[in-house]
Design a protein around this motif. Structure first.
Motif, PDB file in Angstrom:
ATOM      1  N   GLU A 187       0.759  -1.309  -0.097  1.00 21.08           N
ATOM      2  CA  GLU A 187      -0.032  -0.015  -0.076  1.00 21.08           C
ATOM      3  C   GLU A 187       0.836   1.177   0.019  1.00 21.08           C
ATOM      4  O   GLU A 187       0.323   2.362  -0.013  1.00 21.08           O
ATOM      5  CB  GLU A 187      -0.902  -0.098   1.282  1.00 21.08           C
ATOM      6  N   GLY A 188       2.283   1.143   0.089  1.00 20.30           N
ATOM      7  CA  GLY A 188       2.973   2.359  -0.121  1.00 20.30           C
ATOM      8  C   GLY A 188       3.319   2.815   1.361  1.00 20.30           C
ATOM      9  O   GLY A 188       4.150   3.884   1.513  1.00 20.30           O
ATOM     10  N   ALA A 189       2.845   2.083   2.432  1.00 14.60           N
ATOM     11  CA  ALA A 189       3.453   2.619   3.623  1.00 14.60           C
ATOM     12  C   ALA A 189       4.745   2.094   4.243  1.00 14.60           C
ATOM     13  O   ALA A 189       5.015   0.900   3.750  1.00 14.60           O
ATOM     14  CB  ALA A 189       2.390   1.936   4.763  1.00 14.60           C
ATOM     15  N   PRO A 190       5.378   2.787   4.905  1.00 17.06           N
ATOM     16  CA  PRO A 190       6.901   2.245   5.440  1.00 17.06           C
ATOM     17  C   PRO A 190       6.777   0.799   6.073  1.00 17.06           C
ATOM     18  O   PRO A 190       5.569   0.568   6.908  1.00 17.06           O
ATOM     19  CB  PRO A 190       7.242   3.147   6.500  1.00 17.06           C
ATOM     20  N   LEU A 191       7.544  -0.103   5.535  1.00 17.15           N
ATOM     21  CA  LEU A 191       7.532  -1.341   6.373  1.00 17.15           C
ATOM     22  C   LEU A 191       7.851  -1.516   7.557  1.00 17.15           C
ATOM     23  O   LEU A 191       7.315  -2.341   8.572  1.00 17.15           O
ATOM     24  CB  LEU A 191       8.485  -2.459   5.622  1.00 17.15           C
ATOM     25  N   VAL A 192       8.981  -0.553   8.074  1.00 25.55           N
ATOM     26  CA  VAL A 192       9.105  -0.423   9.563  1.00 25.55           C
ATOM     27  C   VAL A 192       8.694   1.180   9.870  1.00 25.55           C
ATOM     28  O   VAL A 192       9.226   1.826   9.192  1.00 25.55           O
ATOM     29  CB  VAL A 192      10.448  -0.555   9.705  1.00 25.55           C
ATOM     30  N   MET A 193       8.059   1.369  10.717  1.00 27.94           N
ATOM     31  CA  MET A 193       7.407   2.707  11.082  1.00 27.94           C
ATOM     32  C   MET A 193       8.746   3.501  11.681  1.00 27.94           C
ATOM     33  O   MET A 193       9.741   3.014  12.550  1.00 27.94           O
ATOM     34  CB  MET A 193       6.496   2.827  12.140  1.00 27.94           C
ATOM     35  N   GLY A 194       8.976   4.761  11.154  1.00 28.35           N
ATOM     36  CA  GLY A 194      10.083   5.494  11.522  1.00 28.35           C
ATOM     37  C   GLY A 194      11.268   5.390  10.633  1.00 28.35           C
ATOM     38  O   GLY A 194      12.205   5.890  10.931  1.00 28.35           O
ATOM     39  N   SER A 195      10.960   4.498   9.473  1.00 33.39           N
ATOM     40  CA  SER A 195      12.217   4.077   8.660  1.00 33.39           C
ATOM     41  C   SER A 195      12.639   5.466   7.748  1.00 33.39           C
ATOM     42  O   SER A 195      13.840   5.238   7.275  1.00 33.39           O
ATOM     43  CB  SER A 195      11.967   3.060   7.668  1.00 33.39           C
ATOM     44  N   GLY A 196      11.924   6.529   7.679  1.00 36.68           N
ATOM     45  CA  GLY A 196      12.420   7.549   7.110  1.00 36.68           C
ATOM     46  C   GLY A 196      13.279   8.596   7.805  1.00 36.68           C
ATOM     47  O   GLY A 196      13.626   9.463   7.347  1.00 36.68           O
ATOM     48  N   ALA A 197      13.417   8.250   9.056  1.00 39.79           N
ATOM     49  CA  ALA A 197      14.227   9.144   9.996  1.00 39.79           C
ATOM     50  C   ALA A 197      15.713   8.728  10.129  1.00 39.79           C
ATOM     51  O   ALA A 197      16.019   8.183  11.047  1.00 39.79           O
ATOM     52  CB  ALA A 197      13.484   9.077  11.434  1.00 39.79           C
ATOM     53  N   GLY A 198      16.368   8.910   9.083  1.00 38.45           N
ATOM     54  CA  GLY A 198      17.824   8.728   9.019  1.00 38.45           C
ATOM     55  C   GLY A 198      18.487   7.865   9.876  1.00 38.45           C
ATOM     56  O   GLY A 198      18.362   7.010  10.432  1.00 38.45           O
TER      57      GLY A 198
END
Length: 198
Positions: A187-198
């Protein structure tokens, strides 16, 4: 990957033949296997782990390699691991083949998972230098770390959602957010939450 229908190669013949091939080939007991392309998730996970290892090992004398470097697992087995680390001074002098990895990481795919868990692991276990073998599923949050104990036995250390992966061979603790950074579900959601935070 698939075996090519051709005469069996000696290790020396394989090494000489592969130099001129347009695609990479792994070698096991006389047979060569063409390496197929990888998915976006597979490549991203490989780069995430390789980047974390390279940052962690900078200045230590250990080197991190990705899929284009050949690893000799035995006299009759040569592989291209997705990621591996060697701390060997002898390996540092070898330009195109390494032989003394302490850590090998394979990112699974549907076509290679059984091979990575079976044939490859059997050969990797025979490497005196190897301390850990890591299998990562890029489609779900699952990392299996096989670690060689002081008694020589290999023990599975599984990691899942919310865990921090322990790579004892190189002294690295790797949060799942780092392993799966930029990986999304169907669905396009991060596989691991918070994974966009460096």
């Amino acid at each position: 990957m698939s075996a090519l229908p051709q005469p069996r190669f000696s290790p020396a013949d394989y090494l000489a033949w592969e130099v001129d091939q347009p695609v990479k080939h792994e070698y096991v007991c006389g047979e060569v296997f063409a390496m197929a392309g990888a998915s976006d998730a597979h490549v991203t996970v490989s780069l995430n782990v390789a980047g974390a290892l390279r940052d962690h090992l900078r200045g230590t004398g250990c080197r991190t390699y990705i899929a284009d470097m050949k690893l000799k697992a035995a006299d009759n087995a040569y592989f291209y691991p997705d990621v591996f680390v060697t701390c060997s001074a002898a390996d540092a002098k070898r330009s195109d083949i390494k032989e003394e990895a302490v850590l090998v990481v394979e990112v699974l795919s549907p076509s290679t998972a059984a091979y990575d868990r079976g044939v490859k692991f059997a050969y990797y276990r025979g490497m005196a230098s190897l301390q850990e073998y890591v299998l990562i599923d890029p489609e779900r949050v699952s990392v299996d770390v096989f670690r060689r104990g002081a008694d020589g036995l290999w023990v599975l250390h599984p990691f899942g959602p919310g865990d921090t992966v322990e790579l004892a061979s190189v002294g690295l603790r790797l949060p799942m957010q780092r392993v799966y950074e930029d990986i999304t579900d169907a669905e396009g959601a991060p596989l691991v939450m918070g994974s966009g935070a460096g």
